[in-house]
Design an enzyme around this catalytic site. Structure first.
Site, PDB file in Angstrom:
ATOM      1  N   THR A 167       2.686  -1.874   8.889  1.00 38.66           N
ATOM      2  CA  THR A 167       3.129  -2.833   9.905  1.00 38.66           C
ATOM      3  C   THR A 167       3.259  -4.263   9.384  1.00 38.66           C
ATOM      4  O   THR A 167       3.790  -5.123  10.088  1.00 38.66           O
ATOM      5  CB  THR A 167       2.110  -2.886  11.057  1.00 38.66           C
ATOM      6  OG1 THR A 167       0.835  -3.254  10.486  1.00 38.66           O
ATOM      7  CG2 THR A 167       1.986  -1.545  11.762  1.00 38.66           C
ATOM      8  N   GLY A 168       2.712  -4.536   8.218  1.00 35.40           N
ATOM      9  CA  GLY A 168       2.620  -5.906   7.706  1.00 35.40           C
ATOM     10  C   GLY A 168       1.376  -6.622   8.209  1.00 35.40           C
ATOM     11  O   GLY A 168       0.983  -7.666   7.678  1.00 35.40           O
ATOM     12  N   VAL A 169       0.727  -6.042   9.211  1.00 38.31           N
ATOM     13  CA  VAL A 169      -0.393  -6.723   9.875  1.00 38.31           C
ATOM     14  C   VAL A 169      -1.635  -6.773   8.986  1.00 38.31           C
ATOM     15  O   VAL A 169      -2.237  -7.835   8.793  1.00 38.31           O
ATOM     16  CB  VAL A 169      -0.710  -6.038  11.231  1.00 38.31           C
ATOM     17  CG1 VAL A 169      -1.983  -6.602  11.830  1.00 38.31           C
ATOM     18  CG2 VAL A 169       0.452  -6.213  12.189  1.00 38.31           C
ATOM     19  N   ASP A 182       0.870  -1.184   0.000  1.00 35.97           N
ATOM     20  CA  ASP A 182       0.000   0.000   0.000  1.00 35.97           C
ATOM     21  C   ASP A 182       0.906   1.232   0.000  1.00 35.97           C
ATOM     22  O   ASP A 182       2.136   1.113  -0.145  1.00 35.97           O
ATOM     23  CB  ASP A 182      -0.998  -0.041   1.167  1.00 35.97           C
ATOM     24  CG  ASP A 182      -0.344   0.158   2.533  1.00 35.97           C
ATOM     25  OD1 ASP A 182       0.900   0.253   2.606  1.00 35.97           O
ATOM     26  OD2 ASP A 182      -1.091   0.206   3.535  1.00 35.97           O
ATOM     27  N   ARG A 214       7.068   0.527   8.426  1.00 40.04           N
ATOM     28  CA  ARG A 214       7.233   1.461   9.541  1.00 40.04           C
ATOM     29  C   ARG A 214       7.845   0.757  10.750  1.00 40.04           C
ATOM     30  O   ARG A 214       7.976   1.353  11.815  1.00 40.04           O
ATOM     31  CB  ARG A 214       5.869   2.072   9.914  1.00 40.04           C
ATOM     32  CG  ARG A 214       5.297   2.951   8.815  1.00 40.04           C
ATOM     33  CD  ARG A 214       3.868   3.386   9.107  1.00 40.04           C
ATOM     34  NE  ARG A 214       3.368   4.278   8.056  1.00 40.04           N
ATOM     35  CZ  ARG A 214       2.084   4.520   7.837  1.00 40.04           C
ATOM     36  NH1 ARG A 214       1.161   3.928   8.590  1.00 40.04           N
ATOM     37  NH2 ARG A 214       1.713   5.319   6.860  1.00 40.04           N
ATOM     38  N   CYS A 264       3.118  -3.264   4.024  1.00 40.33           N
ATOM     39  CA  CYS A 264       2.266  -2.141   4.429  1.00 40.33           C
ATOM     40  C   CYS A 264       2.958  -1.463   5.600  1.00 40.33           C
ATOM     41  O   CYS A 264       4.158  -1.663   5.802  1.00 40.33           O
ATOM     42  CB  CYS A 264       0.829  -2.581   4.717  1.00 40.33           C
ATOM     43  SG  CYS A 264       0.599  -3.693   6.109  1.00 40.33           S
ATOM     44  N   HIS A 283       9.136 -24.649   8.592  1.00 38.26           N
ATOM     45  CA  HIS A 283       8.156 -25.398   9.399  1.00 38.26           C
ATOM     46  C   HIS A 283       6.709 -25.156   8.990  1.00 38.26           C
ATOM     47  O   HIS A 283       5.865 -26.021   9.197  1.00 38.26           O
ATOM     48  CB  HIS A 283       8.314 -25.040  10.883  1.00 38.26           C
ATOM     49  CG  HIS A 283       9.521 -25.658  11.515  1.00 38.26           C
ATOM     50  ND1 HIS A 283       9.700 -25.741  12.875  1.00 38.26           N
ATOM     51  CD2 HIS A 283      10.622 -26.236  10.965  1.00 38.26           C
ATOM     52  CE1 HIS A 283      10.857 -26.343  13.140  1.00 38.26           C
ATOM     53  NE2 HIS A 283      11.438 -26.638  11.989  1.00 38.26           N
ATOM     54  N   ARG A 315       1.202 -31.057  10.142  1.00 39.93           N
ATOM     55  CA  ARG A 315       0.646 -29.916  10.887  1.00 39.93           C
ATOM     56  C   ARG A 315       0.077 -28.865   9.928  1.00 39.93           C
ATOM     57  O   ARG A 315      -1.006 -28.324  10.177  1.00 39.93           O
ATOM     58  CB  ARG A 315       1.749 -29.308  11.770  1.00 39.93           C
ATOM     59  CG  ARG A 315       2.157 -30.263  12.872  1.00 39.93           C
ATOM     60  CD  ARG A 315       3.458 -29.887  13.515  1.00 39.93           C
ATOM     61  NE  ARG A 315       3.872 -30.941  14.457  1.00 39.93           N
ATOM     62  CZ  ARG A 315       5.094 -31.057  14.942  1.00 39.93           C
ATOM     63  NH1 ARG A 315       6.044 -30.205  14.604  1.00 39.93           N
ATOM     64  NH2 ARG A 315       5.384 -32.044  15.779  1.00 39.93           N
ATOM     65  N   ARG A 328       6.823 -34.185   9.615  1.00 41.38           N
ATOM     66  CA  ARG A 328       5.838 -33.856  10.656  1.00 41.38           C
ATOM     67  C   ARG A 328       5.256 -32.458  10.452  1.00 41.38           C
ATOM     68  O   ARG A 328       4.114 -32.181  10.836  1.00 41.38           O
ATOM     69  CB  ARG A 328       6.454 -33.981  12.053  1.00 41.38           C
ATOM     70  CG  ARG A 328       7.528 -32.960  12.368  1.00 41.38           C
ATOM     71  CD  ARG A 328       8.208 -33.257  13.705  1.00 41.38           C
ATOM     72  NE  ARG A 328       9.128 -32.202  14.116  1.00 41.38           N
ATOM     73  CZ  ARG A 328      10.351 -32.033  13.629  1.00 41.38           C
ATOM     74  NH1 ARG A 328      10.813 -32.860  12.696  1.00 41.38           N
ATOM     75  NH2 ARG A 328      11.128 -31.066  14.075  1.00 41.38           N
ATOM     76  N   HIS A 329       6.038 -31.591   9.810  1.00 37.60           N
ATOM     77  CA  HIS A 329       5.538 -30.227   9.579  1.00 37.60           C
ATOM     78  C   HIS A 329       4.428 -30.231   8.518  1.00 37.60           C
ATOM     79  O   HIS A 329       3.500 -29.440   8.590  1.00 37.60           O
ATOM     80  CB  HIS A 329       6.678 -29.306   9.167  1.00 37.60           C
ATOM     81  CG  HIS A 329       7.772 -29.255  10.195  1.00 37.60           C
ATOM     82  ND1 HIS A 329       7.562 -28.783  11.462  1.00 37.60           N
ATOM     83  CD2 HIS A 329       9.064 -29.689  10.159  1.00 37.60           C
ATOM     84  CE1 HIS A 329       8.688 -28.897  12.168  1.00 37.60           C
ATOM     85  NE2 HIS A 329       9.606 -29.444  11.393  1.00 37.60           N
TER      86      HIS A 329
HETATM   87  C1  RB5 Z   1      -1.814   2.692   6.570  1.00 35.92           C
HETATM   88  O1  RB5 Z   1      -1.846   3.874   7.280  1.00 35.92           O
HETATM   89  C2  RB5 Z   1      -1.635   1.507   7.520  1.00 35.92           C
HETATM   90  O2  RB5 Z   1      -2.766   1.373   8.312  1.00 35.92           O
HETATM   91  C3  RB5 Z   1      -1.367   0.247   6.741  1.00 35.92           C
HETATM   92  O3  RB5 Z   1      -0.247   0.437   5.949  1.00 35.92           O
HETATM   93  C4  RB5 Z   1      -1.052  -0.993   7.570  1.00 35.92           C
HETATM   94  O4  RB5 Z   1      -0.075  -0.729   8.525  1.00 35.92           O
HETATM   95  C5  RB5 Z   1      -2.196  -1.732   8.088  1.00 35.92           C
HETATM   96  O5  RB5 Z   1      -2.039  -2.794   8.696  1.00 35.92           O
END
Ligand code: RB5
Length: 145
Positions: A69-71, A10, A111, A67, A100, A138, A134-135
């Site tokens: 955080t990658g989250v 993004d 960031r 992105c 694994h 799983r 084994r992996h």
């Molecule tokens: C964008 O501001 C931010 O929310 C996005 O890049 C990301 O971190 C979401 O998980």
């Protein structure tokens, strides 16, 4: 890897994505870029789902998603049953995720880590091989029926 490596970001991950593409091309790795291509604010699920669909249809085997955080990228990509996406901030987890967990999507927070660490994480992910055995048992239990 016979298929191109998918990559997407993004707006928050755009600069790191560009840096990673440069590094990957230096290593002779073919890349398929799913965007974004501008710094305009955009929505990470749009790119995660484009990559997830390409994994589901076997157009690509593995991908890198960037992105802030990658989250958000990992949550979105993991909605696809064929995707095993992991967020990594250091190389050990990236290597183990391949060995694994047979992870096929690496998510990085632009960031969270600097470019040098991100490159080390990508190298660890791409350099490792799923150990099976084994992996594999799983990993086969991950998806719900
Ligand atoms: C964008 O501001 C931010 O929310 C996005 O890049 C990301 O971190 C979401 O998980």
């Amino acid at each position: 890897m016979t298929k191109p490596l998918g990559i997407a970001a993004d707006h928050a991950g755009l600069d790191l994505k560009r840096a990673l593409v440069t590094e990957l091309e230096k290593r002779g790795i073919a890349v398929r870029d799913f965007g974004t291509t501008t710094s305009d604010s955009c929505d990470y699920p749009d790119f995660a789902h484009a990559v997830g669909r390409a994994i589901e249809t076997d157009e690509i085997e593995r991908a890198i998603l960037v992105c802030g955080t990658g989250v958000g990228m990992s949550i979105s990509a993991n909605r696809h049953a064929a995707v095993r996406a992991v967020v990594c901030s250091e190389p050990l987890s990236a290597r183990m995720a391949r060995q694994h967990n047979d992870a096929n999507a690496l998510c990085i927070g632009a960031r969270v880590v600097g470019t040098g660490t991100a490159i080390d994480i990508v190298d660890a992910f791409l350099g490792a091989t799923f150990e099976g055995g084994r992996h594999a048992t799983r990993v086969a239990k991950i998806n719900l029926a």
